[in-house]
Design an enzyme around this catalytic site. Structure first.
Site, short mmCIF file in Angstrom:
data_model
loop_
_atom_site.label_atom_id
_atom_site.label_comp_id
_atom_site.label_asym_id
_atom_site.label_seq_id
_atom_site.Cartn_x
_atom_site.Cartn_y
_atom_site.Cartn_z
N ARG A 1 -74.08 31.53 -15.69
CA ARG A 1 -75.24 31.35 -16.68
C ARG A 1 -76.41 31.48 -15.78
O ARG A 1 -77.34 31.48 -16.25
CB ARG A 1 -75.40 30.04 -17.26
CG ARG A 1 -74.46 29.94 -18.59
CD ARG A 1 -74.78 30.79 -19.73
NE ARG A 1 -75.27 30.01 -20.71
CZ ARG A 1 -74.23 29.72 -21.75
NH1 ARG A 1 -73.22 30.12 -21.66
NH2 ARG A 1 -74.77 29.16 -22.83
N ARG B 1 -73.63 26.17 -36.28
CA ARG B 1 -73.07 24.95 -35.42
C ARG B 1 -74.12 23.97 -34.99
O ARG B 1 -75.36 24.18 -35.31
CB ARG B 1 -72.86 25.88 -33.99
CG ARG B 1 -71.67 25.43 -33.03
CD ARG B 1 -71.19 26.34 -32.01
NE ARG B 1 -72.20 26.40 -31.00
CZ ARG B 1 -72.11 27.48 -30.08
NH1 ARG B 1 -71.22 28.20 -29.96
NH2 ARG B 1 -73.22 27.49 -29.14
N ARG C 1 -82.69 27.98 -26.19
CA ARG C 1 -81.67 28.63 -25.69
C ARG C 1 -81.69 30.08 -25.24
O ARG C 1 -81.53 30.57 -24.23
CB ARG C 1 -80.23 28.76 -26.53
CG ARG C 1 -79.52 27.57 -26.65
CD ARG C 1 -78.65 27.36 -28.01
NE ARG C 1 -77.80 28.25 -28.26
CZ ARG C 1 -77.08 28.44 -29.45
NH1 ARG C 1 -77.65 27.58 -30.47
NH2 ARG C 1 -76.44 29.18 -29.55
N LYS D 1 -70.28 37.65 -27.88
CA LYS D 1 -69.31 37.39 -27.06
C LYS D 1 -68.02 36.95 -27.67
O LYS D 1 -66.90 37.33 -27.51
CB LYS D 1 -69.89 36.88 -25.70
CG LYS D 1 -71.34 37.49 -25.24
CD LYS D 1 -71.53 36.62 -23.91
CE LYS D 1 -72.12 35.11 -24.19
NZ LYS D 1 -73.14 35.12 -25.11
N ARG E 1 -75.01 30.83 -38.69
CA ARG E 1 -74.02 30.12 -38.51
C ARG E 1 -73.72 28.83 -38.83
O ARG E 1 -72.81 28.13 -39.29
CB ARG E 1 -73.40 30.69 -36.72
CG ARG E 1 -72.17 30.16 -36.48
CD ARG E 1 -71.62 30.41 -35.15
NE ARG E 1 -72.66 29.81 -34.14
CZ ARG E 1 -72.66 30.19 -32.83
NH1 ARG E 1 -71.78 30.88 -32.36
NH2 ARG E 1 -73.63 29.81 -31.98
#
Ligand code: AP5
Length: 187
Positions: free
Chosen positions: A90, A131, A142, A13, A129
């Site tokens: 969410r 993060r 998650r 996204k 990634r």
């Protein structure tokens, strides 16, 4: 244009938002970015949110709602091109709150763009990634939270006739072209 980007963590996204903003001139509200800015600035709100983010849990509703409500109303009324929500809603409570906020200002959603990507691909992307919340344990949580709380919104928006699904695998440009094909219809 008033849209929501819906999809699992790592479905791409955020990666597509710059191109959407450049083409359609919409403003964006990304709750994850707003929360990370609060954490980085060491605000009280950031301190409250951080443990949830580190664990991959949803930050409590009152924190998130307080953070976006005024900003969203301002965006919706000041940018005639519209807005795009990334990372919000969410869960069902957030989706209903969004409906109410938008009904009050008479700016209903035009569509919800769902990024369809399988979990194996997502785990590979997020581990690559790095993060703060991209470690394996938090990623798994998650995804579990997404499955339990966010995925029901696919059906929620489908029933309202707002859902459009975009295949979220392939190159970033290929996915961008699929998104343009959908959004050009309402631009
Ligand atoms: P948030 O910041 O929203 O993160 P997330 O849901 O984990 O989503 P990501 O940003 O990881 O995924 P994305 O779909 O944007 O993918 P991206 O483009 O980055 O939320 C973080 C936390 O904040 C939550 O866990 C929660 O605690 C809290 N929070 C946020 N909003 C909340 C709310 N409303 N209520 C309560 N709590 C909230 O891509 C991921 C990676 O894949 C990148 O490395 C990218 O380069 C790569 N990639 C993208 N596209 C491709 C492609 N086509 N091919 C290969 N790689 C690709």
């Amino acid at each position: 244009m008033r849209i929501v980007l819906l999809g699992a963590p790592g479905s791409g996204k955020g990666t597509q938002t710059d191109a959407i903003i450049a083409r359609y001139g919409v403003s964006t509200v990304a709750t994850g970015d707003l929360l990370r800015a609060e954490v980085a600035a060491g605000t009280e709100l950031g301190q409250r949110a951080k443990p949830y983010m580190d664990a991959g849990e949803l930050v409590p509703f009152d924190i998130v709602l307080g953070m976006i409500e005024n900003g969203l109303k301002t965006l919706a009324t000041t940018n005639p091109k519209g807005f795009m929500m990334d990372g919000f809603p969410r869960d069902l409570a957030q989706a209903e709150a969004l409906d109410q906020i938008l009904a009050k200002i008479n700016q209903p959603l035009d569509l919800v763009l769902f990024f369809e990507v399988d979990y194996e691909e997502i785990v590979k992307r997020l581990l690559g990634r790095g993060r703060a919340d991209d470690n394996e344990e938090t990623i798994r949580n998650r995804l579990r939270v997404y499955e339990e709380k966010t995925a029901p919104l696919i059906d929620y928006y489908n029933r309202k006739g707002l859902l459009r699904t975009v295949k979220g695998t392939g190159t970033i440009e290929e996915i961008g072209a699929r998104i343009r094909a959908v959004l050009d219809e309402i631009a």
